[in-house]
Design a protein around this motif. Structure first.
Motif, PDB file in Angstrom:
ATOM      1  N   ILE A  76      -2.540  11.744 -14.967  1.00  0.00           N
ATOM      2  CA  ILE A  76      -1.510  12.742 -15.238  1.00  0.00           C
ATOM      3  C   ILE A  76      -0.873  13.134 -13.913  1.00  0.00           C
ATOM      4  CG2 ILE A  76      -1.116  15.127 -15.976  1.00  0.00           C
ATOM      5  CD1 ILE A  76      -3.236  14.657 -18.137  1.00  0.00           C
ATOM      6  N   LEU A  77       0.442  13.132 -13.860  1.00  0.00           N
ATOM      7  CA  LEU A  77       1.156  13.489 -12.637  1.00  0.00           C
ATOM      8  C   LEU A  77       2.116  14.627 -12.932  1.00  0.00           C
ATOM      9  CD1 LEU A  77       1.443  12.657  -9.655  1.00  0.00           C
ATOM     10  CD2 LEU A  77       3.334  11.173 -10.339  1.00  0.00           C
ATOM     11  N   GLY A  78       1.823  15.784 -12.340  1.00  0.00           N
ATOM     12  CA  GLY A  78       2.698  16.937 -12.467  1.00  0.00           C
ATOM     13  C   GLY A  78       3.593  17.060 -11.244  1.00  0.00           C
ATOM     14  N   LEU A 168      -3.411  14.722 -11.097  1.00  0.00           N
ATOM     15  CA  LEU A 168      -2.698  14.785  -9.826  1.00  0.00           C
ATOM     16  C   LEU A 168      -1.366  15.505  -9.954  1.00  0.00           C
ATOM     17  CD1 LEU A 168      -3.157  11.244  -8.248  1.00  0.00           C
ATOM     18  CD2 LEU A 168      -4.050  13.411  -7.395  1.00  0.00           C
ATOM     19  N   ASN A 169      -0.896  16.023  -8.839  1.00  0.00           N
ATOM     20  CA  ASN A 169       0.466  16.520  -8.708  1.00  0.00           C
ATOM     21  C   ASN A 169       1.226  15.647  -7.720  1.00  0.00           C
ATOM     22  OD1 ASN A 169       0.797  18.864 -10.416  1.00  0.00           O
ATOM     23  ND2 ASN A 169      -0.682  19.897  -9.089  1.00  0.00           N
ATOM     24  N   ALA A 170       2.543  15.573  -7.883  1.00  0.00           N
ATOM     25  CA  ALA A 170       3.369  14.807  -6.957  1.00  0.00           C
ATOM     26  C   ALA A 170       3.211  15.322  -5.531  1.00  0.00           C
ATOM     27  CB  ALA A 170       4.830  14.862  -7.386  1.00  0.00           C
ATOM     28  N   SER A 171       2.989  16.622  -5.394  1.00  0.00           N
ATOM     29  CA  SER A 171       2.647  17.223  -4.110  1.00  0.00           C
ATOM     30  C   SER A 171       1.304  17.917  -4.256  1.00  0.00           C
ATOM     31  CB  SER A 171       3.701  18.243  -3.674  1.00  0.00           C
ATOM     32  OG  SER A 171       3.258  18.942  -2.526  1.00  0.00           O
ATOM     33  N   PHE A 213      -0.313   6.233 -17.775  1.00  0.00           N
ATOM     34  CA  PHE A 213       0.240   7.210 -16.846  1.00  0.00           C
ATOM     35  C   PHE A 213       1.094   8.188 -17.644  1.00  0.00           C
ATOM     36  CE2 PHE A 213      -0.470   3.384 -14.368  1.00  0.00           C
ATOM     37  CZ  PHE A 213      -1.055   3.864 -13.210  1.00  0.00           C
ATOM     38  N   ILE A 214       0.881   9.488 -17.423  1.00  0.00           N
ATOM     39  CA  ILE A 214       1.700  10.524 -18.056  1.00  0.00           C
ATOM     40  C   ILE A 214       2.367  11.322 -16.951  1.00  0.00           C
ATOM     41  CG2 ILE A 214       1.798  12.471 -19.638  1.00  0.00           C
ATOM     42  CD1 ILE A 214      -0.809  11.561 -20.873  1.00  0.00           C
ATOM     43  N   GLY A 215       3.698  11.292 -16.902  1.00  0.00           N
ATOM     44  CA  GLY A 215       4.444  12.024 -15.887  1.00  0.00           C
ATOM     45  C   GLY A 215       5.172  13.207 -16.487  1.00  0.00           C
ATOM     46  N   PHE A 216       4.988  14.371 -15.891  1.00  0.00           N
ATOM     47  CA  PHE A 216       5.654  15.594 -16.336  1.00  0.00           C
ATOM     48  C   PHE A 216       6.627  16.049 -15.251  1.00  0.00           C
ATOM     49  CE2 PHE A 216       1.705  15.892 -18.873  1.00  0.00           C
ATOM     50  CZ  PHE A 216       2.236  16.180 -20.128  1.00  0.00           C
ATOM     51  N   GLY A 217       7.922  16.008 -15.547  1.00  0.00           N
ATOM     52  CA  GLY A 217       8.922  16.523 -14.618  1.00  0.00           C
ATOM     53  C   GLY A 217       9.589  15.449 -13.787  1.00  0.00           C
ATOM     54  N   ASP A 218      10.677  15.835 -13.123  1.00  0.00           N
ATOM     55  CA  ASP A 218      11.500  14.890 -12.363  1.00  0.00           C
ATOM     56  C   ASP A 218      10.776  14.312 -11.157  1.00  0.00           C
ATOM     57  OD1 ASP A 218      13.552  15.329 -14.147  1.00  0.00           O
ATOM     58  OD2 ASP A 218      14.623  16.745 -12.859  1.00  0.00           O
ATOM     59  N   ALA A 219       9.971  15.137 -10.463  1.00  0.00           N
ATOM     60  CA  ALA A 219       9.276  14.640  -9.279  1.00  0.00           C
ATOM     61  C   ALA A 219       8.302  13.530  -9.661  1.00  0.00           C
ATOM     62  CB  ALA A 219       8.541  15.778  -8.577  1.00  0.00           C
ATOM     63  N   ALA A 220       7.587  13.742 -10.756  1.00  0.00           N
ATOM     64  CA  ALA A 220       6.651  12.721 -11.232  1.00  0.00           C
ATOM     65  C   ALA A 220       7.401  11.480 -11.684  1.00  0.00           C
ATOM     66  CB  ALA A 220       5.809  13.282 -12.374  1.00  0.00           C
ATOM     67  N   ALA A 221       8.491  11.676 -12.427  1.00  0.00           N
ATOM     68  CA  ALA A 221       9.258  10.538 -12.932  1.00  0.00           C
ATOM     69  C   ALA A 221       9.792   9.680 -11.791  1.00  0.00           C
ATOM     70  CB  ALA A 221      10.407  11.028 -13.807  1.00  0.00           C
ATOM     71  N   CYS A 237      -1.123  -1.550 -19.205  1.00  0.00           N
ATOM     72  CA  CYS A 237      -0.590  -0.336 -18.594  1.00  0.00           C
ATOM     73  C   CYS A 237       0.461   0.287 -19.501  1.00  0.00           C
ATOM     74  CB  CYS A 237       0.019  -0.684 -17.236  1.00  0.00           C
ATOM     75  SG  CYS A 237       0.825   0.675 -16.387  1.00  0.00           S
ATOM     76  N   ALA A 238       0.476   1.620 -19.564  1.00  0.00           N
ATOM     77  CA  ALA A 238       1.482   2.324 -20.364  1.00  0.00           C
ATOM     78  C   ALA A 238       1.982   3.531 -19.586  1.00  0.00           C
ATOM     79  CB  ALA A 238       0.900   2.760 -21.704  1.00  0.00           C
ATOM     80  N   LEU A 239       3.218   3.924 -19.856  1.00  0.00           N
ATOM     81  CA  LEU A 239       3.823   5.088 -19.206  1.00  0.00           C
ATOM     82  C   LEU A 239       4.445   5.997 -20.260  1.00  0.00           C
ATOM     83  CD1 LEU A 239       4.880   6.745 -16.772  1.00  0.00           C
ATOM     84  CD2 LEU A 239       6.883   5.228 -16.751  1.00  0.00           C
ATOM     85  N   ILE A 240       4.141   7.295 -20.132  1.00  0.00           N
ATOM     86  CA  ILE A 240       4.729   8.335 -20.979  1.00  0.00           C
ATOM     87  C   ILE A 240       5.400   9.343 -20.056  1.00  0.00           C
ATOM     88  CG2 ILE A 240       4.271  10.152 -22.677  1.00  0.00           C
ATOM     89  CD1 ILE A 240       1.623   8.616 -23.297  1.00  0.00           C
ATOM     90  N   LEU A 241       6.660   9.663 -20.293  1.00  0.00           N
ATOM     91  CA  LEU A 241       7.392  10.633 -19.486  1.00  0.00           C
ATOM     92  C   LEU A 241       7.800  11.823 -20.346  1.00  0.00           C
ATOM     93  CD1 LEU A 241       9.757   8.327 -17.385  1.00  0.00           C
ATOM     94  CD2 LEU A 241       7.620   9.396 -16.639  1.00  0.00           C
ATOM     95  N   ARG A 242       7.675  13.001 -19.773  1.00  0.00           N
ATOM     96  CA  ARG A 242       8.106  14.221 -20.423  1.00  0.00           C
ATOM     97  C   ARG A 242       8.716  15.152 -19.379  1.00  0.00           C
ATOM     98  NH1 ARG A 242       7.463  11.516 -24.147  1.00  0.00           N
ATOM     99  NH2 ARG A 242       6.329  11.872 -26.102  1.00  0.00           N
ATOM    100  N   ASP A 243       9.554  16.091 -19.835  1.00  0.00           N
ATOM    101  CA  ASP A 243       9.984  17.168 -18.954  1.00  0.00           C
ATOM    102  C   ASP A 243       8.764  17.971 -18.527  1.00  0.00           C
ATOM    103  OD1 ASP A 243      12.935  17.052 -18.836  1.00  0.00           O
ATOM    104  OD2 ASP A 243      12.799  17.345 -21.010  1.00  0.00           O
ATOM    105  N   HIS A 244       8.931  18.728 -17.457  1.00  0.00           N
ATOM    106  CA  HIS A 244       7.823  19.573 -17.025  1.00  0.00           C
ATOM    107  C   HIS A 244       7.592  20.658 -18.071  1.00  0.00           C
ATOM    108  CE1 HIS A 244       5.330  22.226 -14.600  1.00  0.00           C
ATOM    109  NE2 HIS A 244       5.137  21.194 -13.792  1.00  0.00           N
TER     110      HIS A 244
END
Length: 275
Positions: A76-78, A168-171, A213-221, A237-244
């Motif tokens: 998970i990437l925030g 994880l977080n992007a930062s 991989f699950i990305g939340f928000g523009d920084a993660a995307a 491998c799979a990717l799921i994207l969502r807004d934060h």
């Protein structure tokens, strides 16, 4: 930041350090024109260092503790830590120092509340719990109900980690925060940690194991795109994207990313995660 983060690679657990390799403290990634006031903290603190009021066990690279690279089934990437040293633990979508789920209403951001609506819907199978933010009071009551067996806010992250979830977080650090991104974020912390995020993603993709991989928000995307991932599935491998989830209305009511994650894992021959 140079003083605080110099030698940060030494804070990684040895198995992660071996997998991602050398990255280095190249502070040219940080805009030299950024200014810090003498009173401004960079948080979470480094491993082994203490910031007054910080949650127990919190440090900037805490997301890598307790989970080996070979055990990761979902990353998970925030975006960045919660903008309060007393809440920031080092793991994404985890708020420290909360005695109960009711205390989430003290936080100005909707993010962890909307996130927990998705978790509650995934764990119970009741997708109506994540239809809209109006259902948060019902979810809060459920989270606080001892008969429902939801862990408290200080321990539920441990459950996800044991299930193979890398939070994880992007930062991994923060100093100044704005919802629409402060220069300290966009020109300081985010670019500094980006090479580590890319190395982690690359190392996880090299394994012959299913991963989502699950990305939340523009920084993660942005990071996931730079890593060469596209939404959907391919091979193992799979990717799921969502807004934060801070923008709860944009996330709730869509296909639940945690249920979708399990669908992808099962399609790739792996067992689902007990969210």
């Amino acid at each position: 930041m140079t003083e605080v983060l110099a030698g940060w690679e030494g804070d990684l657990p040895p198995d992660w350090h071996a997998v991602v390799g050398a990255i280095g403290s190249d502070f040219d990634r940080i805009d030299a024109d950024l200014e810090f006031e003498a009173w401004e903290p960079i948080f979470p603190a480094r491993r082994g260092r203490h910031f007054p009021g910080q949650p127990k066990g919190a440090h900037a690279l805490a997301a890598f503790d307790g989970i080996a690279p070979s055990d990761v089934r979902c990353m998970i990437l925030g975006q960045d830590p919660y903008p309060e040293p007393g809440f920031a633990t080092g793991r994404a979508f985890e708020a420290g120092n909360l005695a109960s789920w009711r205390e989430l209403d003290k936080m100005f951001s909707k993010s962890i509340r909307a996130y927990m609506q998705l978790i509650a819907a995934a764990r119970t199978g009741d997708e109506s719990l994540s239809e809209s933010f109006e259902r948060w009071p019902d979810v809060r009551q459920m989270l606080c109900d001892a008969d429902r067996d939801f862990e408290g806010p200080s321990t539920i992250g441990d459950r996800w980690v044991r299930q193979g979830v890398l939070l994880l977080n992007a930062s991994l650090t923060l100093s100044r925060f704005k919802v629409d991104i402060d220069p300290h974020q966009s020109r300081g912390h985010l670019p500094f940690w980006r090479p580590l995020m890319l190395k982690v993603i690359a190392s996880l993709r090299k394994r012959d194991q299913p991963i989502v991989f699950i990305g939340f928000g523009d920084a993660a995307a942005g990071i996931l795109a730079e890593a060469g991932l596209t939404e959907g599935t391919s091979s193992n491998c799979a990717l799921i994207l969502r807004d934060h989830p801070a923008f709860a209305e944009r996330v709730l009511g869509r296909t639940n990313p945690f249920l979708l994650c399990n669908s992808y894992l099962e399609a790739m021959g792996a067992s689902p995660i007990a969210w």
